[in-house]
Motif scaffolding. Structure first.
Motif, short mmCIF file in Angstrom:
data_model
loop_
_atom_site.label_atom_id
_atom_site.label_comp_id
_atom_site.label_asym_id
_atom_site.label_seq_id
_atom_site.Cartn_x
_atom_site.Cartn_y
_atom_site.Cartn_z
N LEU A 1 14.94 3.48 1.10
CA LEU A 1 13.92 4.56 0.61
C LEU A 1 14.41 6.06 0.54
CD1 LEU A 1 10.95 3.58 3.22
CD2 LEU A 1 10.86 3.25 0.53
N ARG A 2 14.14 6.86 -0.23
CA ARG A 2 14.51 8.34 -0.24
C ARG A 2 13.23 9.00 0.17
NH1 ARG A 2 16.38 7.03 -5.99
NH2 ARG A 2 18.37 5.57 -5.39
N MET A 3 13.35 10.48 0.31
CA MET A 3 12.26 11.39 0.66
C MET A 3 11.46 11.29 -0.64
SD MET A 3 12.62 11.59 3.82
CE MET A 3 11.69 13.09 4.20
N SER A 4 12.15 11.39 -1.73
CA SER A 4 11.32 11.46 -2.91
C SER A 4 10.38 10.36 -3.18
CB SER A 4 12.17 11.80 -4.11
OG SER A 4 13.19 10.55 -4.08
N ASP A 5 10.54 9.37 -2.54
CA ASP A 5 9.54 8.10 -2.83
C ASP A 5 8.17 8.26 -2.19
OD1 ASP A 5 11.32 6.50 -3.91
OD2 ASP A 5 12.42 6.04 -2.11
N ALA A 6 8.16 9.22 -1.28
CA ALA A 6 6.76 9.50 -0.58
C ALA A 6 5.61 9.54 -1.40
CB ALA A 6 6.82 10.78 0.37
N ALA A 7 5.63 10.29 -2.55
CA ALA A 7 4.51 10.46 -3.34
C ALA A 7 4.11 9.07 -4.07
CB ALA A 7 4.53 11.15 -4.45
N SER A 8 5.11 8.07 -4.49
CA SER A 8 4.81 7.18 -5.09
C SER A 8 4.32 6.02 -4.12
CB SER A 8 6.07 6.62 -5.87
OG SER A 8 6.94 6.18 -5.15
N LEU A 9 4.93 5.82 -3.06
CA LEU A 9 4.48 5.05 -2.10
C LEU A 9 3.09 5.22 -1.47
CD1 LEU A 9 7.44 4.30 0.22
CD2 LEU A 9 6.72 2.84 -1.54
N PHE A 10 2.66 6.54 -1.33
CA PHE A 10 1.30 7.03 -1.15
C PHE A 10 0.51 6.64 -2.13
CE2 PHE A 10 -2.26 10.21 -1.70
CZ PHE A 10 -2.77 10.05 -0.19
N ALA A 11 0.75 6.56 -3.33
CA ALA A 11 -0.33 6.17 -4.52
C ALA A 11 -0.51 4.78 -4.44
CB ALA A 11 0.24 6.63 -5.86
N MET A 12 0.73 3.92 -4.25
CA MET A 12 0.87 2.74 -4.11
C MET A 12 0.17 1.83 -3.05
SD MET A 12 1.90 1.07 -6.84
CE MET A 12 2.23 2.08 -8.45
N LEU A 13 0.41 2.35 -1.91
CA LEU A 13 -0.02 1.65 -0.62
C LEU A 13 -1.23 1.86 0.17
CD1 LEU A 13 3.82 1.15 0.82
CD2 LEU A 13 2.50 -0.16 -1.07
N THR A 14 -1.74 3.12 -0.30
CA THR A 14 -2.89 3.58 0.47
C THR A 14 -4.19 3.07 -0.20
OG1 THR A 14 -2.79 5.78 -0.72
CG2 THR A 14 -1.93 5.53 1.38
N THR A 15 -4.33 2.24 -1.40
CA THR A 15 -5.23 1.69 -1.90
C THR A 15 -6.12 0.78 -0.88
OG1 THR A 15 -4.45 -0.06 -3.11
CG2 THR A 15 -4.75 2.24 -4.16
N GLU A 16 -7.38 0.42 -1.08
CA GLU A 16 -8.13 -0.33 -0.24
C GLU A 16 -7.63 -1.78 -0.23
OE1 GLU A 16 -10.48 -2.68 -0.63
OE2 GLU A 16 -11.22 -2.79 1.59
N GLU A 17 -7.36 -2.18 -1.49
CA GLU A 17 -6.76 -3.66 -1.57
C GLU A 17 -5.50 -3.64 -0.94
OE1 GLU A 17 -7.45 -1.34 -4.07
OE2 GLU A 17 -5.95 -1.84 -5.63
N VAL A 18 -4.72 -2.67 -0.95
CA VAL A 18 -3.51 -3.18 -0.33
C VAL A 18 -3.48 -2.92 1.12
CG1 VAL A 18 -0.99 -2.00 -0.24
CG2 VAL A 18 -2.11 -2.33 -2.31
N ALA A 19 -4.25 -2.12 1.45
CA ALA A 19 -4.11 -1.76 3.03
C ALA A 19 -5.08 -2.40 4.02
CB ALA A 19 -4.41 -0.05 3.17
N ARG A 20 -6.07 -3.35 3.11
CA ARG A 20 -7.01 -3.93 3.92
C ARG A 20 -6.53 -4.61 5.29
NH1 ARG A 20 -9.73 -7.88 0.19
NH2 ARG A 20 -10.33 -5.74 -1.02
N PHE A 21 -5.39 -5.41 4.84
CA PHE A 21 -4.89 -6.39 6.17
C PHE A 21 -3.68 -6.00 6.85
CE2 PHE A 21 -7.72 -9.09 3.38
CZ PHE A 21 -8.63 -9.53 4.15
N ILE A 22 -3.28 -4.59 6.69
CA ILE A 22 -2.04 -3.87 7.19
C ILE A 22 -2.39 -3.06 7.99
CG2 ILE A 22 -0.56 -5.11 5.46
CD1 ILE A 22 -0.20 -2.28 4.33
N SER A 23 -1.56 -2.44 9.15
CA SER A 23 -1.83 -1.28 9.81
C SER A 23 -2.05 -0.31 8.74
CB SER A 23 -0.42 -0.98 10.81
OG SER A 23 -0.38 -2.01 11.35
N PRO A 24 -2.87 0.43 9.27
CA PRO A 24 -3.20 1.79 8.36
C PRO A 24 -2.00 2.47 7.93
CG PRO A 24 -4.58 1.64 10.14
CD PRO A 24 -3.59 0.80 10.33
N PRO A 25 -1.57 2.67 6.50
CA PRO A 25 -0.52 3.53 6.28
C PRO A 25 -0.65 4.97 6.42
CG PRO A 25 -1.81 2.65 4.41
CD PRO A 25 -2.26 2.11 5.50
N PRO A 26 0.44 5.62 6.35
CA PRO A 26 0.03 7.04 6.46
C PRO A 26 -0.77 7.71 5.57
CG PRO A 26 2.56 6.54 6.37
CD PRO A 26 1.73 5.35 6.13
#
Ligand SMILES: CC(C)(COP(=O)(O)OP(=O)(O)OC[C@H]1O[C@@H](n2cnc3c(N)ncnc32)[C@H](O)[C@@H]1OP(=O)(O)O)[C@@H](O)C(=O)NCCC(=O)NCCS
Length: 223
Positions: A47-72
């Motif tokens: 990972l690089r610091m510049s990945d923060a925006a795309s990971l935020f977009a990809m991993l904070t959606t309801e369907e992705v986060a439903r069964f995992i610990s709440p992402p940032p």
């Protein structure tokens, strides 16, 4: 790894570790920088610091986060998470790979592996990929790269995973990759105020190697 080991409330470190560009990683010791893992369609890199925006977009959606610990919940929160992953890798207790597609540097998901006991013999992994890429085979390809890496290079002997019983895709993905169900951990995961049962899976090194001998040749490369 439904429960992400990262605990933002405990993360008070302010320093940021410089991420080496992938091509600069020449050491054979993964603790000084993760080697790039290359498959047919995916590249896994640190990972690089510049990945923060795309990971935020990809991993904070309801369907992705439903069964995992709440992402940032913010891009800055992901930056702190990324800095934490680099510190943990340097400490030799944890590995986090960004999933990217060949020709694109954007992180579309992550694979995490943490040691469960000192020495990394027994470890636990978890993964999350942006939902536009579900059902494309990218998970399987990335998972095979990670499994080869942890069994060959990190010294893992037994790799556990936990998936909420209700997490159909998570369970299906683990079974597909060869994880064996070992039991149900009752009411073991608190999510949205509800205790969920989790399935405990494991892949042991010998089984993984045996399955690789009968599988088609891998085209993965470690740089
Ligand atoms: C887990 C994850 C990375 C898997 O990636 P994916 O691309 O969805 O996985 P795949 O499509 O390759 O495999 C999922 C399998 O589960 C199957 N499946 C889907 N829904 C299912 C259900 N309700 N019950 C059982 N199996 C199911 C799929 O059919 C597929 O199997 P197939 O390819 O043999 O048809 C992705 O779904 C994800 O990021 N989920 C959110 C994060 C998460 O829950 N992570 C923790 C997992 S323990």
């Amino acid at each position: 790894m439904e429960k992400m080991p990262y605990r933002p409330e405990l993360d008070t470190a302010m320093e940021m570790i410089q991420t080496p560009a992938a091509a600069e990683v020449v050491s054979t010791d993964w603790r000084t920088g993760l080697p790039v893992l290359t498959g047919k369609r995916v590249t896994l890199r640190e990972l690089r610091m510049s990945d923060a925006a795309s990971l935020f977009a990809m991993l904070t959606t309801e369907e992705v986060a439903r069964f995992i610990s709440p992402p940032p919940s913010t891009v800055e929160g992901f930056e702190r998470f990324i800095a934490w992953t680099l510190r943990q890798r340097a400490a030799g207790t944890y590995v986090c790979y960004a999933v990217t597609l060949h020709g694109f540097d954007t992180a579309i998901g992550i694979f995490q592996v943490r040691e469960i006991e000192p020495g990394f013999n027994t470890a636990e992994w978890g993964f999350a990929i942006g939902s536009p890429f579900w059902g494309t085979g990218l998970f399987e390809e990335g998972a095979e790269l990670v499994l080869d890496f942890v069994f060959d290079n990190v010294g893992v002997h037994r790799l556990e995973a936990r998936a909420a019983v209700r997490n159909g895709r998570g369970n299906g993905a683990l079974v597909k990759i060869g994880a064996v169900q070992e039991g149900v951990l009752r009411k073991s995961f608190l999510r949205n105020g509800e205790y969920l049962d989790q399935v405990l899976y494991a892949i042991v090194e010998d089984d993984w190697r045996a399955s690789r001998e009968t599988a088609s040749p891998v085209h993965a490369r470690i740089h």
